[in-house]
Design an enzyme around this catalytic site. Structure first.
Site: not given
Length: 387
Positions: A246, A250, A275, A302
């Site tokens: 997920h 990053k 990200h 998110h």
């Protein structure tokens, strides 16, 4: 008369007539032809062998050359097992390359030591009575031994396996050989994909100084929640594999933003939010279902149930169920873990937040499942603790 002590019945059957044998072969041929899932193929092999030679039980053992072990994922009445490739009757057959016939396990002299520590010892534990045994090797197209068939207890009045049974079981093994090789290759590829995905997930988290246990916990939480909300076993397994990806995006976030201990500025937060799209763009072009699912989770984890999330402002069920589940798993773990910018929250505070965010941040049904499955989730948290 042969005895099936496992079921408490006395049964006598007869060997198949040629027409009946052909029917069994054709029935299984249709099922086996396009099967590439290893467990399903092994189950078909075991069932086919048992029906063809009229045995009570049939076990398919595969040879793992890297680990020098024999393993069984499918066996009638026996749990999955692993043992050294030289152990027991199956190990003897692998080493010698020759089949073994035993008319009576309790009177056989040649293999008595092996039987006492194997079949007879198991009989004492289960109450099952092993009498006749036949163990034969099966080979790949290059003539190398791939594994062995082990048949237990002939259910005809003769009660012993014959050369004819050997021919029929060898036929079954040779018939499925190509399908088995293909399934083994597919399984190897899938395991490699899983390892790569999990490693990439760990890389993404390690950039923000998360431990590898974070992705393990998120994977296990996601699996429990997926089953709890009614997804199939296959779907839950798929999510368990891809959820560690997920935060893969990053890897492209600058350290001064990713590792900043204080509050982010609006500009820094926008960089951090990216990200999700970075991870999606890394994965979206793959044609592999695993990576397609990982791309979706990376992109949407998110998003919020009420539409206030990012990057796309998706609302409700427009957010993929995999992403909704991963969001719950990720937030639960993040809140309960110490990070560079915060201390770990107490459990009561975490549960209060989930109740407050039910129908806001999180899918309300998933919050209910989360509460129901909390004991399992806490066990996972303890099992994969960072300390």
């Amino acid at each position: 008369m042969p005895e099936n002590y496992a079921g408490g019945e006395l049964r006598t059957k007869r060997d198949l007539e040629p027409k009946e044998m052909l029917r069994v072969i054709f029935d299984y041929a249709a099922k086996i032809a396009n099967e590439r899932r290893l467990d399903e193929l092994l189950l078909l092999m075991a069932d086919m062998g048992r029906e063809m030679i009229i045995s009570d039980r049939c076990t398919v053992w595969l040879l793992d050359r890297q680990k020098n072990e024999l393993y069984s994922t499918v066996a009638h009445g026996v749990p999955p097992l692993r043992l050294p490739s030289t152990a027991g009757l199956v190990g003897h057959v692998v080493q010698s390359g020759r089949p073994v016939f035993i008319e009576n396990a309790y009177t056989n002299i040649e293999f008595q030591d092996v039987l006492q520590s194997g079949a007879i010892a198991m009989d004492k534990q289960t109450g099952y009575r092993t009498k006749a045994l036949m163990v034969i090797p099966f080979r790949n197209n290059q003539g190398e031994i791939m594994g062995v068939y082990q048949a237990v207890n002939k259910l005809t009045s003769e009660e012993v396996f014959s050369e004819r049974d050997l021919e029929h079981l060898t036929l079954a093994a040779s018939y499925v050989g190509k399908s088995l090789e293909s399934a083994l290759l597919t399984a190897e590829i899938e395991e490699t994909q899983k390892e790569i995905i999990f490693t990439m997930g760990e890389i993404g988290e390690s950039r923000s100084k998360e431990t590898g246990n974070h992705v393990k916990r998120v994977a296990e939480y996601s699996y429990v929640l997926a089953l709890g909300i009614g997804l199939s076993q296959d779907e839950a397994e798929l999510l368990k594999i891809v959820s560690p990806m997920h935060d893969i995006g990053k890897v492209a976030i600058p350290d001064e933003v990713l590792k900043k201990p204080g509050k982010l500025t609006d500009e820094e937060f926008a960089i951090m939010q990216s990200h999700t799209t970075i991870g999606y763009n890394l994965l979206k072009n793959s044609k592999r279902s695993l990576l397609q699912a990982a791309a979706t989770v990376a992109h949407q984890h998110h998003e919020k149930w009420n539409g206030s999330g990012y990057p796309s402002g998706l609302r409700g069920e427009a957010i993929h169920i995999f992403s909704r589940i991963t969001a719950v798993a990720d937030v639960f773990d993040a809140l309960g873990s110490e990070r560079v910018y915060k201390k770990a929250w107490e459990l009561d505070r975490i549960l209060k937040l989930f109740q407050e965010e039910r129908g806001q941040h999180f899918d309300p049904q998933l919050v209910d499942v989360f509460m129901q499955q909390l004991p399992k989730l806490l066990l996972i948290r303890d099992q994969y603790s960072d300390t």
